[in-house]
Design a protein around this motif. Structure first.
Motif, PDB file in Angstrom:
ATOM      1  N   PRO A   1       0.814  -1.206   0.000  1.00 56.00           N
ATOM      2  CA  PRO A   1       0.000   0.000   0.000  1.00 56.00           C
ATOM      3  C   PRO A   1       0.857   1.269   0.000  1.00 56.00           C
ATOM      4  O   PRO A   1       1.885   1.323   0.652  1.00 56.00           O
ATOM      5  CB  PRO A   1      -0.778  -0.109   1.313  1.00 56.00           C
ATOM      6  CG  PRO A   1       0.156  -0.826   2.231  1.00 56.00           C
ATOM      7  CD  PRO A   1       0.949  -1.765   1.350  1.00 56.00           C
ATOM      8  N   VAL A   2       0.422   2.248  -0.752  1.00 56.06           N
ATOM      9  CA  VAL A   2       1.065   3.560  -0.773  1.00 56.06           C
ATOM     10  C   VAL A   2       0.095   4.515  -0.091  1.00 56.06           C
ATOM     11  O   VAL A   2      -0.972   4.805  -0.624  1.00 56.06           O
ATOM     12  CB  VAL A   2       1.352   4.026  -2.217  1.00 56.06           C
ATOM     13  CG1 VAL A   2       1.931   5.426  -2.217  1.00 56.06           C
ATOM     14  CG2 VAL A   2       2.286   3.059  -2.905  1.00 56.06           C
TER      15      VAL A   2
ATOM     16  N   LYS B   1       2.091  -5.947   9.965  1.00 55.37           N
ATOM     17  CA  LYS B   1       0.966  -6.874   9.750  1.00 55.37           C
ATOM     18  C   LYS B   1      -0.172  -6.171   8.999  1.00 55.37           C
ATOM     19  O   LYS B   1      -0.754  -6.733   8.077  1.00 55.37           O
ATOM     20  CB  LYS B   1       0.476  -7.413  11.095  1.00 55.37           C
ATOM     21  CG  LYS B   1      -0.613  -8.453  10.970  1.00 55.37           C
ATOM     22  CD  LYS B   1      -1.010  -8.988  12.327  1.00 55.37           C
ATOM     23  CE  LYS B   1      -2.130 -10.005  12.181  1.00 55.37           C
ATOM     24  NZ  LYS B   1      -2.567 -10.512  13.477  1.00 55.37           N
ATOM     25  N   LYS B   2      -0.449  -4.947   9.394  1.00 53.43           N
ATOM     26  CA  LYS B   2      -1.516  -4.186   8.742  1.00 53.43           C
ATOM     27  C   LYS B   2      -1.134  -3.844   7.297  1.00 53.43           C
ATOM     28  O   LYS B   2      -1.970  -3.889   6.400  1.00 53.43           O
ATOM     29  CB  LYS B   2      -1.818  -2.911   9.534  1.00 53.43           C
ATOM     30  CG  LYS B   2      -3.103  -2.248   9.121  1.00 53.43           C
ATOM     31  CD  LYS B   2      -3.512  -1.202  10.123  1.00 53.43           C
ATOM     32  CE  LYS B   2      -4.974  -0.930   9.932  1.00 53.43           C
ATOM     33  NZ  LYS B   2      -5.603  -0.336  11.068  1.00 53.43           N
ATOM     34  N   ARG B   3       0.139  -3.507   7.071  1.00 55.91           N
ATOM     35  CA  ARG B   3       0.612  -3.232   5.706  1.00 55.91           C
ATOM     36  C   ARG B   3       0.395  -4.452   4.824  1.00 55.91           C
ATOM     37  O   ARG B   3      -0.046  -4.339   3.686  1.00 55.91           O
ATOM     38  CB  ARG B   3       2.095  -2.850   5.712  1.00 55.91           C
ATOM     39  CG  ARG B   3       2.396  -1.482   6.280  1.00 55.91           C
ATOM     40  CD  ARG B   3       3.876  -1.150   6.165  1.00 55.91           C
ATOM     41  NE  ARG B   3       4.307  -1.051   4.779  1.00 55.91           N
ATOM     42  CZ  ARG B   3       4.078  -0.024   3.975  1.00 55.91           C
ATOM     43  NH1 ARG B   3       3.408   1.014   4.425  1.00 55.91           N
ATOM     44  NH2 ARG B   3       4.513  -0.026   2.745  1.00 55.91           N
ATOM     45  N   MET B   4       0.715  -5.629   5.359  1.00 57.42           N
ATOM     46  CA  MET B   4       0.547  -6.865   4.596  1.00 57.42           C
ATOM     47  C   MET B   4      -0.937  -7.141   4.320  1.00 57.42           C
ATOM     48  O   MET B   4      -1.297  -7.576   3.228  1.00 57.42           O
ATOM     49  CB  MET B   4       1.184  -8.042   5.344  1.00 57.42           C
ATOM     50  CG  MET B   4       1.201  -9.329   4.552  1.00 57.42           C
ATOM     51  SD  MET B   4       2.003  -9.212   2.930  1.00 57.42           S
ATOM     52  CE  MET B   4       3.685  -8.927   3.376  1.00 57.42           C
TER      53      MET B   4
END
Length: 195
Positions: free
Chosen positions: A132-133, A144-147
């Protein structure tokens, strides 16, 4: 001149609404800034959506606009992408994006299933690599949230690719793949902010 006036009016409205939401209690400076930022985003996005709805109803391309908007919302929410500064700049670029996806793309001739499959695969891979950008104001700090965002964005692109490949309507398929392609392109030039 009008941009400065607009920003001042938006600032006053945001502060007024934030004070109403606080309901007389005193919020610390950080919490107050978060509330005002959230309200500003809601007001600016609401204005942008209203202008877009009126524009595309006015030129009688609302069906393609809503279809493109649905695809964009379901992917960009998790993938993020390039942001421009200023409400009016953002509105201009958004109008150009939707004119491309909702007016020009549906008028284009049919494209082969192989070309659409390749486009969908490229969009999936770009999303998987770059998402995510997020904006600098809303970074995602937890790995974890980025993934989760990355996987959700990529799955959204994969789902839309599958749906679009099954469509019998050339204008809607063109509209959908143009939306996926432009959203994926908007991920490319962005340098991820340090978090």
């Amino acid at each position: 001149y009008y941009t400065r006036r607009w920003m001042k009016m938006m600032d006053k409205l945001t502060v007024w609404l934030a004070s109403l939401l606080a309901g007389g209690r005193t919020a610390d400076e950080k919490e107050q800034a978060r509330i005002e930022y959230g309200l500003r985003i809601i007001l600016e996005e609401g204005l942008k959506i209203l202008v877009l709805i009126l524009l595309f109803h006015g030129i009688h391309h609302e069906r393609y606009f809503y279809f493109s908007l649905l695809i964009l919302w379901s992917t960009r929410t998790f993938a993020g992408g390039m942001h421009v500064s200023g409400t009016w700049n953002c509105l201009l670029w958004t109008i150009l994006l939707f004119l491309t996806t909702s007016v020009l793309a549906p008028r284009a001739p049919a494209v082969s299933t192989g070309a659409f499959s390749l486009t969908g695969t490229a969009c999936f891979l770009i999303t998987l690599a770059k998402a995510p950008v997020r904006s600098i104001q809303r970074p995602i700090k937890e790995p974890k949230k980025r993934m989760q965002y990355k996987i959700t964005a990529a799955l959204s692109v994969a789902l839309w690719t599958t749906i679009l490949l099954s469509l019998k309507s050339t204008p809607y398929a063109n509209c959908g793949f143009a939306t996926l392609l432009l959203q994926s392109i908007l991920l490319l030039p962005v340098k991820k902010p340090k978090e």
